[in-house]
Design an enzyme around this catalytic site. Structure first.
Site, PDB file in Angstrom:
ATOM      1  N   ASN A 169       9.135  37.257 113.593  1.00 41.97           N
ATOM      2  CA  ASN A 169       9.597  36.127 114.421  1.00 41.97           C
ATOM      3  C   ASN A 169       8.456  35.423 115.164  1.00 41.97           C
ATOM      4  OD1 ASN A 169       9.337  38.318 116.120  1.00 41.97           O
ATOM      5  ND2 ASN A 169      11.119  37.825 117.361  1.00 41.97           N
ATOM      6  N   GLU A 267       7.117  47.514 121.690  1.00 42.94           N
ATOM      7  CA  GLU A 267       7.782  46.303 122.202  1.00 42.94           C
ATOM      8  C   GLU A 267       9.007  46.093 121.319  1.00 42.94           C
ATOM      9  OE1 GLU A 267       7.068  44.978 124.892  1.00 42.94           O
ATOM     10  OE2 GLU A 267       4.990  45.537 125.273  1.00 42.94           O
ATOM     11  N   CYS A 301      13.080  38.094 120.921  1.00 43.25           N
ATOM     12  CA  CYS A 301      13.447  39.280 121.713  1.00 43.25           C
ATOM     13  C   CYS A 301      13.780  38.890 123.151  1.00 43.25           C
ATOM     14  CB  CYS A 301      12.336  40.319 121.683  1.00 43.25           C
ATOM     15  SG  CYS A 301      10.762  39.635 122.193  1.00 43.25           S
ATOM     16  N   GLU A 474       2.047  44.758 127.203  1.00 45.94           N
ATOM     17  CA  GLU A 474       1.025  43.988 126.481  1.00 45.94           C
ATOM     18  C   GLU A 474       0.627  42.794 127.343  1.00 45.94           C
ATOM     19  OE1 GLU A 474       2.839  43.239 122.555  1.00 45.94           O
ATOM     20  OE2 GLU A 474       1.459  44.769 121.842  1.00 45.94           O
TER      21      GLU A 474
HETATM   22  P1  NAP Z   1      11.800  45.428 112.206  1.00 47.45           P
HETATM   23  O1  NAP Z   1      12.696  45.460 111.059  1.00 47.45           O
HETATM   24  O2  NAP Z   1      11.778  46.587 113.116  1.00 47.45           O
HETATM   25  O3  NAP Z   1      10.322  45.126 111.641  1.00 47.45           O
HETATM   26  C1  NAP Z   1       9.176  45.063 112.463  1.00 47.45           C
HETATM   27  C2  NAP Z   1       7.968  45.512 111.668  1.00 47.45           C
HETATM   28  O4  NAP Z   1       8.152  46.851 111.257  1.00 47.45           O
HETATM   29  C3  NAP Z   1       7.728  44.711 110.388  1.00 47.45           C
HETATM   30  O5  NAP Z   1       6.341  44.617 110.127  1.00 47.45           O
HETATM   31  C4  NAP Z   1       8.392  45.573 109.341  1.00 47.45           C
HETATM   32  O6  NAP Z   1       7.890  45.299 108.069  1.00 47.45           O
HETATM   33  C5  NAP Z   1       7.996  46.938 109.863  1.00 47.45           C
HETATM   34  N1  NAP Z   1       8.818  48.030 109.337  1.00 47.45           N
HETATM   35  C6  NAP Z   1      10.057  47.963 108.785  1.00 47.45           C
HETATM   36  N2  NAP Z   1      10.438  49.188 108.357  1.00 47.45           N
HETATM   37  C7  NAP Z   1       9.428  50.031 108.651  1.00 47.45           C
HETATM   38  C8  NAP Z   1       9.220  51.421 108.442  1.00 47.45           C
HETATM   39  N3  NAP Z   1      10.129  52.192 107.853  1.00 47.45           N
HETATM   40  N4  NAP Z   1       8.060  51.958 108.849  1.00 47.45           N
HETATM   41  C9  NAP Z   1       7.121  51.193 109.439  1.00 47.45           C
HETATM   42  N5  NAP Z   1       7.245  49.869 109.659  1.00 47.45           N
HETATM   43  C10 NAP Z   1       8.399  49.296 109.288  1.00 47.45           C
HETATM   44  O7  NAP Z   1      12.080  44.187 113.173  1.00 47.45           O
HETATM   45  P2  NAP Z   1      12.246  42.684 112.745  1.00 47.45           P
HETATM   46  O8  NAP Z   1      13.627  42.503 112.228  1.00 47.45           O
HETATM   47  O9  NAP Z   1      11.110  42.278 111.889  1.00 47.45           O
HETATM   48  O10 NAP Z   1      12.095  41.947 114.169  1.00 47.45           O
HETATM   49  C11 NAP Z   1      13.153  41.758 115.012  1.00 47.45           C
HETATM   50  C12 NAP Z   1      13.165  42.779 116.132  1.00 47.45           C
HETATM   51  O11 NAP Z   1      11.917  42.756 116.826  1.00 47.45           O
HETATM   52  C13 NAP Z   1      14.205  42.448 117.174  1.00 47.45           C
HETATM   53  O12 NAP Z   1      14.869  43.614 117.569  1.00 47.45           O
HETATM   54  C14 NAP Z   1      13.389  41.884 118.327  1.00 47.45           C
HETATM   55  O13 NAP Z   1      14.010  41.988 119.573  1.00 47.45           O
HETATM   56  C15 NAP Z   1      12.137  42.669 118.220  1.00 47.45           C
HETATM   57  N6  NAP Z   1      11.022  41.966 118.867  1.00 47.45           N
HETATM   58  C16 NAP Z   1      10.540  42.464 120.033  1.00 47.45           C
HETATM   59  C17 NAP Z   1       9.509  41.814 120.691  1.00 47.45           C
HETATM   60  C18 NAP Z   1       8.955  42.380 121.959  1.00 47.45           C
HETATM   61  O14 NAP Z   1       7.848  42.000 122.330  1.00 47.45           O
HETATM   62  N7  NAP Z   1       9.671  43.263 122.658  1.00 47.45           N
HETATM   63  C19 NAP Z   1       8.953  40.647 120.150  1.00 47.45           C
HETATM   64  C20 NAP Z   1       9.456  40.157 118.944  1.00 47.45           C
HETATM   65  C21 NAP Z   1      10.508  40.844 118.319  1.00 47.45           C
HETATM   66  P3  NAP Z   1       8.777  44.428 107.017  1.00 47.45           P
HETATM   67  O15 NAP Z   1       9.247  43.206 107.748  1.00 47.45           O
HETATM   68  O16 NAP Z   1       7.797  44.139 105.955  1.00 47.45           O
HETATM   69  O17 NAP Z   1       9.917  45.290 106.590  1.00 47.45           O
END
Ligand code: NAP
Length: 494
Positions: A169, A267, A301, A474
């Site tokens: 995102n 995060e 997020c 961060e």
């Molecule tokens: P996600 O599915 O958890 O993916 C995040 C990262 O983890 C991606 O690089 C993903 O790679 C990787 N990943 C997926 N499966 C993994 C595994 N089994 N082992 C290691 N890494 C793995 O999250 P998302 O859907 O991309 O992002 C949305 C989430 O992020 C929301 O919950 C949002 O609230 C949160 N977010 C938090 C912040 C913050 O600063 N708190 C900021 C932005 C977003 P792939 O995409 O290649 O699968």
């Protein structure tokens, strides 16, 4: 196979510097497709068109990246902080020089409106500038000796290789927020960008190379996340892990890092409450609510999910917010509409599920509610009123352009509802009463509290959440802490 993708040049969105559009991973100062030279396709969520192919590296290739980072660590960590600062500063300047190209790459792979993408490049670059300065202030505490004839010193030293895992995102800023802090501290880095949006990270690697980071200091490894990341979690040379993404994957990495006792920055998800008391400036509250809900098409997020409005202001807020929402434009990011596409089918299905569930439980649909005609990944900006506490949307992150509103009667009640979640990233509060502002800011169990405004982020502030929204912070000076060890030295003068 060419190192630089050519397809991009043939589209109407030509880059001024096509060499920024890379498809190979960047390891040890070399661009590589890995031993097996396997590639995967990346598409534009706005229209499903093929943007380019990216290397899908193996677990062995991924360990090779740790080898490169480990080999580079001694020299990088021994540089004077001022020398690291100069290279970071150059990286920052290159990001701004290439802002338009970086923003275009982001909009094409992520879908967000081009003006938001430009804003993200500024935001992401600001972390590089900030930590280029912080590199020079390694925060050495000094204490007076508590022992006779002894001198005591406390040092901060870089932990070693840091693994960075970033979401789709904010594909640029989430990487610079981590990498700049780690590199400034003297760590070397292996990074995995989301497979949905790898091109932004690879463009940053191209600029890092031009900025003069020595080979192996900054590595970007593309491919399937479990394949690439798991070897890092079990590798004892990786001393810190910084992850931004879902709480589910954050917990998995927490468990996987236990055996090698890594430093962790998490995060994770958010489920922000947006609270409006009847004494608030309603025009401002509505304008800020639009920003808090619909930036990044709701895939943020920090996105407000639950709107709690004090009963005397409830009807007015609902109708003004629904009117403003209905005026939002929807379309492809390059046309700079207000709302772009969602990232994938799963995200669209989640909007549908949350809307249907809320309506079945008695909510009222004020606007939107369904897929948008702009394409399969577009969803109408949607407002639901009278949403009951038991609806899914009141408990789960929607991560899309759907807002849920409910009324409240007392301060105590709304603070209890706002805190009734496992998440604790950000809370928004609108009121003019200074004593209530103080009471509520204290009571809200969130890492960040935004009062009468939405935008609160920036490089100098500690970004992060409480409870299951994460660990550590961060940005700010705190952003370097997880990448350093504290060493205490006691010298005998006798
Ligand atoms: P996600 O599915 O958890 O993916 C995040 C990262 O983890 C991606 O690089 C993903 O790679 C990787 N990943 C997926 N499966 C993994 C595994 N089994 N082992 C290691 N890494 C793995 O999250 P998302 O859907 O991309 O992002 C949305 C989430 O992020 C929301 O919950 C949002 O609230 C949160 N977010 C938090 C912040 C913050 O600063 N708190 C900021 C932005 C977003 P792939 O995409 O290649 O699968």
């Amino acid at each position: 196979m060419s190192l630089v993708q050519t397809k991009f040049k043939t589209t109407q969105f030509e880059l001024s510097d096509p060499a920024l559009f890379r498809g190979f991973s960047y390891i040890g100062g070399r661009w590589t497709a890995g031993a097996a030279a396997q590639m995967f396709a990346v598409s534009n969520p706005a229209d499903g068109s093929h943007l380019g192919d990216v290397a899908s590296l193996s677990a062995k290739d991924s360990i090779g990246a740790v080898d490169a980072a480990q080999n580079a660590f001694a020299a990088w960590s021994s540089l004077l902080p001022q020398q690291r600062s100069v290279i970071l500063r150059r990286w920052f300047e290159l990001m701004l020089e290439h802002k338009e190209d970086l923003a275009r790459i982001m909009t094409l792979e992520q879908g967000k409106p081009i003006s938001e993408a430009r804003g993200e490049i500024d935001y992401g670059a600001s972390f590089v500038e900030f930590f280029a300065e912080e590199a020079k202030r390694p925060n050495i505490e000094s204490v007076t000796s508590h022992l006779p004839d002894a001198e005591v010193e406390i040092w901060r030293e870089p932990v070693g290789v840091a693994a960075l895992i970033t979401p789709w995102n904010f594909p640029s800023a989430m990487l610079t927020r981590k990498a700049a802090a780690a590199l400034a501290a003297g760590c070397t880095v292996v990074a995995h960008p989301s497979a949905e949006t790898p091109f932004s990270a690879l463009a940053l690697a191209e600029l890092a190379e031009r900025a003069g980071f020595p080979a192996g200091v900054f590595n970007v490894v593309t491919g399937s996340a479990p394949v690439v990341v798991e070897p890092w979690m079990t590798d004892k040379r990786v001393r810190a892990v910084s992850f931004t993404g879902s709480t589910e994957i954050g917990k998995l990495l927490y468990r996987q890092s236990a055996d090698t006792v890594k430093r962790l920055v998490l995060e994770l998800g958010g489920h922000a409450p947006f609270i409006v008391f009847a004494d608030a400036d309603l025009d401002k509250a509505v304008a800020e609510a639009i920003k808090a809900k619909f930036a990044t098409s709701g895939q943020d997020c920090l996105g407000a999910n639950r709107f709690f409005i004090e009963r005397p202001a409830y009807d007015a807020f609902c109708s003004r917010f629904a009117d403003a929402t209905a005026k939002l434009t929807v379309g492809i990011g390059m046309d700079n509409r207000d709302i772009g596409p969602l990232m994938n089918d799963k995200a669209v299905a989640k909007q549908r599920e949350h809307v249907a569930d809320a309506l079945a439980k008695g909510a009222r649909l004020l606007t939107g509610g369904d897929q948008h005609k702009a394409g399969p990944l577009f969803f109408q900006p949607t407002v639901l009123a009278d949403v009951p506490a038991g609806a899914l949307i009141m408990h789960e992150e929607t991560f899309g352009p759907v807002a849920a509103i409910a009324p409240f009667d007392t301060e105590e009640e709304v603070l209890q509802k706002a805190n009734d979640t496992e998440y604790g990233l950000v809370a928004y509060l609108h009121t003019q009463d200074p004593r209530r502002i103080y009471r509520a800011s204290r009571a809200l169990q969130f890492g960040m509290v935004a009062i009468n405004r939405t935008k609160v982020t920036g490089a100098p502030i500690p970004f992060g959440g409480m409870k299951q929204s994460g660990l550590e912070r961060e940005g700010s000076r705190l952003g370097m802490e997880a990448f350093t060890e504290v060493k205490y030295v006691c010298r005998d003068w006798a």
